[in-house]
Design a protein around this motif. Structure first.
Motif, PDB file in Angstrom:
ATOM      1  N   GLY A  45      -5.396 -31.043 -13.774  1.00  0.00           N
ATOM      2  CA  GLY A  45      -4.612 -31.316 -14.969  1.00  0.00           C
ATOM      3  C   GLY A  45      -3.414 -30.409 -15.177  1.00  0.00           C
ATOM      4  O   GLY A  45      -2.690 -30.562 -16.150  1.00  0.00           O
ATOM      5  N   TRP A  46      -3.182 -29.471 -14.265  1.00  0.00           N
ATOM      6  CA  TRP A  46      -2.045 -28.564 -14.416  1.00  0.00           C
ATOM      7  C   TRP A  46      -0.743 -29.168 -13.912  1.00  0.00           C
ATOM      8  O   TRP A  46       0.334 -28.795 -14.371  1.00  0.00           O
ATOM      9  CB  TRP A  46      -2.315 -27.254 -13.670  1.00  0.00           C
ATOM     10  CG  TRP A  46      -3.309 -26.392 -14.347  1.00  0.00           C
ATOM     11  CD1 TRP A  46      -4.647 -26.317 -14.081  1.00  0.00           C
ATOM     12  CD2 TRP A  46      -3.072 -25.501 -15.428  1.00  0.00           C
ATOM     13  NE1 TRP A  46      -5.244 -25.428 -14.926  1.00  0.00           N
ATOM     14  CE2 TRP A  46      -4.301 -24.910 -15.773  1.00  0.00           C
ATOM     15  CE3 TRP A  46      -1.942 -25.146 -16.144  1.00  0.00           C
ATOM     16  CZ2 TRP A  46      -4.419 -23.980 -16.798  1.00  0.00           C
ATOM     17  CZ3 TRP A  46      -2.068 -24.214 -17.165  1.00  0.00           C
ATOM     18  CH2 TRP A  46      -3.290 -23.644 -17.477  1.00  0.00           C
ATOM     19  N   GLY A  47      -0.800 -30.049 -12.930  1.00  0.00           N
ATOM     20  CA  GLY A  47       0.412 -30.653 -12.384  1.00  0.00           C
ATOM     21  C   GLY A  47       1.033 -29.845 -11.266  1.00  0.00           C
ATOM     22  O   GLY A  47       1.957 -30.298 -10.608  1.00  0.00           O
ATOM     23  N   THR A  48       0.550 -28.626 -11.047  1.00  0.00           N
ATOM     24  CA  THR A  48       1.042 -27.795  -9.956  1.00  0.00           C
ATOM     25  C   THR A  48      -0.142 -27.231  -9.188  1.00  0.00           C
ATOM     26  O   THR A  48      -1.253 -27.147  -9.701  1.00  0.00           O
ATOM     27  CB  THR A  48       1.896 -26.610 -10.457  1.00  0.00           C
ATOM     28  OG1 THR A  48       1.127 -25.804 -11.337  1.00  0.00           O
ATOM     29  CG2 THR A  48       3.150 -27.094 -11.159  1.00  0.00           C
ATOM     30  N   VAL A  49       0.112 -26.855  -7.958  1.00  0.00           N
ATOM     31  CA  VAL A  49      -0.873 -26.179  -7.123  1.00  0.00           C
ATOM     32  C   VAL A  49      -0.212 -24.917  -6.579  1.00  0.00           C
ATOM     33  O   VAL A  49       1.002 -24.815  -6.517  1.00  0.00           O
ATOM     34  CB  VAL A  49      -1.380 -27.070  -5.973  1.00  0.00           C
ATOM     35  CG1 VAL A  49      -2.176 -28.242  -6.496  1.00  0.00           C
ATOM     36  CG2 VAL A  49      -0.230 -27.567  -5.128  1.00  0.00           C
ATOM     37  N   ILE A  50      -1.016 -23.948  -6.196  1.00  0.00           N
ATOM     38  CA  ILE A  50      -0.502 -22.708  -5.629  1.00  0.00           C
ATOM     39  C   ILE A  50      -0.783 -22.723  -4.138  1.00  0.00           C
ATOM     40  O   ILE A  50      -1.917 -22.940  -3.707  1.00  0.00           O
ATOM     41  CB  ILE A  50      -1.143 -21.483  -6.303  1.00  0.00           C
ATOM     42  CG1 ILE A  50      -0.811 -21.509  -7.795  1.00  0.00           C
ATOM     43  CG2 ILE A  50      -0.648 -20.200  -5.651  1.00  0.00           C
ATOM     44  CD1 ILE A  50      -1.452 -20.414  -8.586  1.00  0.00           C
ATOM     45  N   THR A  51       0.245 -22.502  -3.348  1.00  0.00           N
ATOM     46  CA  THR A  51       0.108 -22.514  -1.894  1.00  0.00           C
ATOM     47  C   THR A  51      -0.533 -21.214  -1.416  1.00  0.00           C
ATOM     48  O   THR A  51      -0.712 -20.268  -2.187  1.00  0.00           O
ATOM     49  CB  THR A  51       1.482 -22.674  -1.221  1.00  0.00           C
ATOM     50  OG1 THR A  51       2.270 -21.524  -1.508  1.00  0.00           O
ATOM     51  CG2 THR A  51       2.180 -23.938  -1.693  1.00  0.00           C
ATOM     52  N   ARG A  52      -0.832 -21.159  -0.138  1.00  0.00           N
ATOM     53  CA  ARG A  52      -1.395 -19.930   0.440  1.00  0.00           C
ATOM     54  C   ARG A  52      -0.416 -18.774   0.356  1.00  0.00           C
ATOM     55  O   ARG A  52      -0.814 -17.609   0.393  1.00  0.00           O
ATOM     56  CB  ARG A  52      -1.783 -20.175   1.894  1.00  0.00           C
ATOM     57  CG  ARG A  52      -2.958 -21.084   2.018  1.00  0.00           C
ATOM     58  CD  ARG A  52      -3.406 -21.188   3.466  1.00  0.00           C
ATOM     59  NE  ARG A  52      -4.601 -22.012   3.530  1.00  0.00           N
ATOM     60  CZ  ARG A  52      -4.755 -23.042   4.328  1.00  0.00           C
ATOM     61  NH1 ARG A  52      -3.787 -23.364   5.147  1.00  0.00           N
ATOM     62  NH2 ARG A  52      -5.860 -23.732   4.328  1.00  0.00           N
ATOM     63  N   ASP A  53       0.875 -19.090   0.269  1.00  0.00           N
ATOM     64  CA  ASP A  53       1.898 -18.051   0.147  1.00  0.00           C
ATOM     65  C   ASP A  53       2.094 -17.592  -1.287  1.00  0.00           C
ATOM     66  O   ASP A  53       2.906 -16.716  -1.549  1.00  0.00           O
ATOM     67  CB  ASP A  53       3.236 -18.562   0.689  1.00  0.00           C
ATOM     68  CG  ASP A  53       3.170 -18.894   2.166  1.00  0.00           C
ATOM     69  OD1 ASP A  53       2.388 -18.239   2.886  1.00  0.00           O
ATOM     70  OD2 ASP A  53       3.898 -19.807   2.596  1.00  0.00           O
ATOM     71  N   GLY A  54       1.387 -18.211  -2.226  1.00  0.00           N
ATOM     72  CA  GLY A  54       1.501 -17.833  -3.626  1.00  0.00           C
ATOM     73  C   GLY A  54       2.585 -18.567  -4.386  1.00  0.00           C
ATOM     74  O   GLY A  54       2.899 -18.214  -5.513  1.00  0.00           O
ATOM     75  N   ASP A  55       3.173 -19.588  -3.777  1.00  0.00           N
ATOM     76  CA  ASP A  55       4.231 -20.366  -4.436  1.00  0.00           C
ATOM     77  C   ASP A  55       3.619 -21.483  -5.269  1.00  0.00           C
ATOM     78  O   ASP A  55       2.613 -22.065  -4.890  1.00  0.00           O
ATOM     79  CB  ASP A  55       5.170 -20.990  -3.394  1.00  0.00           C
ATOM     80  CG  ASP A  55       5.907 -19.945  -2.584  1.00  0.00           C
ATOM     81  OD1 ASP A  55       6.170 -18.853  -3.129  1.00  0.00           O
ATOM     82  OD2 ASP A  55       6.214 -20.219  -1.411  1.00  0.00           O
ATOM     83  N   HIS A  56       4.246 -21.792  -6.385  1.00  0.00           N
ATOM     84  CA  HIS A  56       3.847 -22.936  -7.194  1.00  0.00           C
ATOM     85  C   HIS A  56       4.565 -24.164  -6.653  1.00  0.00           C
ATOM     86  O   HIS A  56       5.773 -24.140  -6.450  1.00  0.00           O
ATOM     87  CB  HIS A  56       4.246 -22.746  -8.660  1.00  0.00           C
ATOM     88  CG  HIS A  56       3.379 -21.786  -9.380  1.00  0.00           C
ATOM     89  ND1 HIS A  56       2.319 -22.179 -10.140  1.00  0.00           N
ATOM     90  CD2 HIS A  56       3.414 -20.437  -9.455  1.00  0.00           C
ATOM     91  CE1 HIS A  56       1.727 -21.124 -10.663  1.00  0.00           C
ATOM     92  NE2 HIS A  56       2.380 -20.049 -10.252  1.00  0.00           N
ATOM     93  N   ARG A  57       3.827 -25.231  -6.423  1.00  0.00           N
ATOM     94  CA  ARG A  57       4.388 -26.505  -5.977  1.00  0.00           C
ATOM     95  C   ARG A  57       3.864 -27.612  -6.861  1.00  0.00           C
ATOM     96  O   ARG A  57       2.753 -27.521  -7.384  1.00  0.00           O
ATOM     97  CB  ARG A  57       3.969 -26.812  -4.529  1.00  0.00           C
ATOM     98  CG  ARG A  57       4.339 -25.771  -3.529  1.00  0.00           C
ATOM     99  CD  ARG A  57       5.815 -25.805  -3.285  1.00  0.00           C
ATOM    100  NE  ARG A  57       6.168 -24.666  -2.449  1.00  0.00           N
ATOM    101  CZ  ARG A  57       7.081 -24.690  -1.536  1.00  0.00           C
ATOM    102  NH1 ARG A  57       7.767 -25.784  -1.333  1.00  0.00           N
ATOM    103  NH2 ARG A  57       7.352 -23.624  -0.841  1.00  0.00           N
ATOM    104  N   LEU A  58       4.654 -28.660  -7.020  1.00  0.00           N
ATOM    105  CA  LEU A  58       4.160 -29.822  -7.746  1.00  0.00           C
ATOM    106  C   LEU A  58       2.998 -30.429  -6.975  1.00  0.00           C
ATOM    107  O   LEU A  58       3.003 -30.458  -5.749  1.00  0.00           O
ATOM    108  CB  LEU A  58       5.264 -30.854  -7.930  1.00  0.00           C
ATOM    109  CG  LEU A  58       6.363 -30.484  -8.919  1.00  0.00           C
ATOM    110  CD1 LEU A  58       7.447 -31.549  -8.909  1.00  0.00           C
ATOM    111  CD2 LEU A  58       5.817 -30.302 -10.312  1.00  0.00           C
ATOM    112  N   CYS A  59       2.017 -30.915  -7.693  1.00  0.00           N
ATOM    113  CA  CYS A  59       0.850 -31.543  -7.080  1.00  0.00           C
ATOM    114  C   CYS A  59       1.289 -32.828  -6.385  1.00  0.00           C
ATOM    115  O   CYS A  59       1.908 -33.696  -7.005  1.00  0.00           O
ATOM    116  CB  CYS A  59      -0.195 -31.840  -8.152  1.00  0.00           C
ATOM    117  SG  CYS A  59      -1.643 -32.694  -7.538  1.00  0.00           S
TER     118      CYS A  59
END
Length: 66
Positions: A28-42
């Motif tokens: 429900g957040w709309g974003t995910v965090i990559t292994r590099d720590g970056d926020h990306r859109l889901c």
């Protein structure tokens, strides 16, 4: 002493929370965090940058690499 997160040179993406409301991938957040720590859109519930419809078939973390 507590340390906060480092400031990012780019702001986090702004997801459409109405689309993310029932998404099991991003919870429900709309974003995910990559292994590099970056926020990306889901990739599951958010539309692509070109305005295409979001993919609802297979979650992005299970897609084969391009």
């Amino acid at each position: 002493m507590a340390y906060g997160a480092h400031h990012s040179p780019t702001p986090p993406p702004h997801p459409d929370l109405a689309l993310a409301r029932d998404c099991a991938h991003c919870l429900g957040w709309g974003t995910v965090i990559t292994r590099d720590g970056d926020h990306r859109l889901c990739e599951t519930c958010q539309p692509d940058a070109d305005g295409a419809d979001p993919r609802h078939d297979v979650p992005g973390h299970r897609q084969p690499p391009d």
